[in-house]
Design a protein around this motif. Structure first.
Motif, PDB file in Angstrom:
ATOM      1  N   VAL A   6       0.974  -1.377  -0.222  1.00  0.00           N
ATOM      2  CA  VAL A   6      -0.162   0.043  -0.050  1.00  0.00           C
ATOM      3  C   VAL A   6       0.953   1.199   0.059  1.00  0.00           C
ATOM      4  O   VAL A   6       1.635   1.291   0.784  1.00  0.00           O
ATOM      5  N   ILE A   7       0.789   2.105  -1.123  1.00  0.00           N
ATOM      6  CA  ILE A   7       1.564   3.416  -1.082  1.00  0.00           C
ATOM      7  C   ILE A   7       0.885   4.633  -0.438  1.00  0.00           C
ATOM      8  O   ILE A   7      -0.359   4.686  -0.671  1.00  0.00           O
ATOM      9  N   VAL A   8       1.492   4.961   0.607  1.00  0.00           N
ATOM     10  CA  VAL A   8       0.930   5.899   1.522  1.00  0.00           C
ATOM     11  C   VAL A   8       1.680   7.333   1.317  1.00  0.00           C
ATOM     12  O   VAL A   8       2.872   7.206   1.508  1.00  0.00           O
ATOM     13  N   SER A   9       0.888   8.377   1.120  1.00  0.00           N
ATOM     14  CA  SER A   9       1.338   9.723   0.921  1.00  0.00           C
ATOM     15  C   SER A   9       1.062  10.382   1.956  1.00  0.00           C
ATOM     16  O   SER A   9      -0.048  10.647   2.446  1.00  0.00           O
ATOM     17  N   LYS A  12       5.149  15.271   2.197  1.00  0.00           N
ATOM     18  CA  LYS A  12       5.897  15.278   1.252  1.00  0.00           C
ATOM     19  C   LYS A  12       6.414  14.100   0.794  1.00  0.00           C
ATOM     20  O   LYS A  12       7.301  13.928   0.116  1.00  0.00           O
ATOM     21  N   ARG A  13       6.066  13.069   1.847  1.00  0.00           N
ATOM     22  CA  ARG A  13       6.787  11.748   1.799  1.00  0.00           C
ATOM     23  C   ARG A  13       5.592  10.606   0.931  1.00  0.00           C
ATOM     24  O   ARG A  13       4.594  10.740   1.243  1.00  0.00           O
ATOM     25  N   THR A  14       6.387   9.807   0.403  1.00  0.00           N
ATOM     26  CA  THR A  14       5.609   8.453  -0.109  1.00  0.00           C
ATOM     27  C   THR A  14       6.439   7.282   0.673  1.00  0.00           C
ATOM     28  O   THR A  14       7.457   6.942   0.462  1.00  0.00           O
ATOM     29  N   VAL A  15       5.587   6.147   1.459  1.00  0.00           N
ATOM     30  CA  VAL A  15       6.247   5.113   1.814  1.00  0.00           C
ATOM     31  C   VAL A  15       5.232   4.030   1.622  1.00  0.00           C
ATOM     32  O   VAL A  15       3.971   4.225   1.265  1.00  0.00           O
ATOM     33  N   ALA A  16       6.000   3.083   1.104  1.00  0.00           N
ATOM     34  CA  ALA A  16       5.460   1.692   0.812  1.00  0.00           C
ATOM     35  C   ALA A  16       4.885   0.870   2.186  1.00  0.00           C
ATOM     36  O   ALA A  16       6.257   0.798   3.012  1.00  0.00           O
ATOM     37  N   ASP A  41       7.692   7.367  10.273  1.00  0.00           N
ATOM     38  CA  ASP A  41       8.541   8.544   9.861  1.00  0.00           C
ATOM     39  C   ASP A  41      10.027   8.010   9.270  1.00  0.00           C
ATOM     40  O   ASP A  41      10.593   8.821   8.716  1.00  0.00           O
ATOM     41  N   ALA A  42      10.418   6.972  10.087  1.00  0.00           N
ATOM     42  CA  ALA A  42      11.649   6.582   9.732  1.00  0.00           C
ATOM     43  C   ALA A  42      11.628   5.418   8.542  1.00  0.00           C
ATOM     44  O   ALA A  42      12.865   4.954   8.180  1.00  0.00           O
ATOM     45  N   ALA A  43      10.646   4.965   8.077  1.00  0.00           N
ATOM     46  CA  ALA A  43      10.778   4.129   7.107  1.00  0.00           C
ATOM     47  C   ALA A  43      11.377   4.904   5.724  1.00  0.00           C
ATOM     48  O   ALA A  43      11.211   5.889   5.475  1.00  0.00           O
ATOM     49  N   PHE A  46       9.641   5.894  -0.821  1.00  0.00           N
ATOM     50  CA  PHE A  46       9.012   5.229  -2.064  1.00  0.00           C
ATOM     51  C   PHE A  46       9.065   6.053  -3.027  1.00  0.00           C
ATOM     52  O   PHE A  46       8.188   6.823  -3.076  1.00  0.00           O
ATOM     53  N   ASP A  47      10.179   6.300  -3.963  1.00  0.00           N
ATOM     54  CA  ASP A  47      10.138   7.135  -5.089  1.00  0.00           C
ATOM     55  C   ASP A  47       8.965   6.702  -6.461  1.00  0.00           C
ATOM     56  O   ASP A  47       9.611   5.707  -7.110  1.00  0.00           O
ATOM     57  N   MET A  48       7.909   7.329  -6.348  1.00  0.00           N
ATOM     58  CA  MET A  48       7.177   6.788  -7.620  1.00  0.00           C
ATOM     59  C   MET A  48       7.909   6.914  -9.052  1.00  0.00           C
ATOM     60  O   MET A  48       7.474   6.184  -9.853  1.00  0.00           O
ATOM     61  N   ALA A  49       8.763   7.630  -9.168  1.00  0.00           N
ATOM     62  CA  ALA A  49       9.442   7.864 -10.312  1.00  0.00           C
ATOM     63  C   ALA A  49      10.597   6.688 -10.365  1.00  0.00           C
ATOM     64  O   ALA A  49      10.989   6.642 -11.661  1.00  0.00           O
ATOM     65  N   LYS A  50      10.780   6.070  -9.429  1.00  0.00           N
ATOM     66  CA  LYS A  50      11.875   4.759  -9.525  1.00  0.00           C
ATOM     67  C   LYS A  50      10.985   3.374  -9.305  1.00  0.00           C
ATOM     68  O   LYS A  50      11.253   2.684  -8.548  1.00  0.00           O
TER      69      LYS A  50
END
Length: 183
Positions: A6-9, A12-16, A41-43, A46-50
């Motif tokens: 699950v990709i969580v925004s 300004k961060r995105t985390v899987a 916060d320490a996770a 996840f860069d959607m561009a990559k």
């Protein structure tokens, strides 16, 4: 048909996040993460561009282990949930938003059957149970297809239904009301 992450925004961060690290709150209509704010916060970001880099099995397995979840798939030095390292690789992962609108063709003669319009998820099982396909022959109908009967074509720009066009016509259908997404 599995929900891999699950990709969580958040700001300004995105985390899987593995789906097992979240629960569905039916009253509020949200997913709740079962992790502390500090851990989230320490996770790793996840860069959607990559996308291609982030969905490789070692990276996804590392995400599962970070959130104290066991991967459902076999990875290097990590068996699958069943312990069967040989037969349960992670498989191809794609964003659900990229699957909406994909054509669905019959395995026999690659006959076009329709396009993907929606999914029915089972959050408890972390799976896509059914795929809803807008029929080309009968546009007023959406056909219910079990996700396990579909596979990507070699180019990964269409889904192939393991079954004949005739079989597709005999599957359960939903009659649309004319409103976007309504059944």
């Amino acid at each position: 048909g599995r929900i891999a992450e699950v990709i969580v925004s958040a700001g300004k961060r995105t985390v899987a996040v593995p789906p097992g690290a979240a629960t569905r709150d039916l009253e509020e209509g949200v997913l709740r993460l079962n992790v502390s704010k500090e851990k989230f916060d320490a996770a790793p970001d996840f860069d959607m561009a990559k996308w291609e880099e982030h969905i490789k099995s070692p990276r996804v397995a590392a995400t599962y282990l970070y959130f104290d979840q066991r991967p459902y798939f076999a990875t290097d030095n990590q068996p699958s949930e069943s312990g069967n390292e040989r037969f349960e690789p992670m498989g191809y992962i794609q964003r659900s938003t990229k699957i909406i609108g994909l054509p669905v063709n019959s395995v026999t003669n690659n006959v076009p059957l329709g396009t993907v319009t929606a999914f029915l998820y089972n959050w408890q099982w972390r799976t896509i149970v059914h795929v809803i396909v807008l029929s080309l022959e009968q546009p007023a109908f959406k056909t219910v297809v079990q996700s396990r009967t579909l596979t990507f074509n070699a180019e990964r720009n269409a889904l192939i239904l393991r079954g004949s066009a005739e079989n597709f016509k005999n599957r359960p259908r939903l009659l649309t009301s004319g409103n976007d997404g309504d059944f």
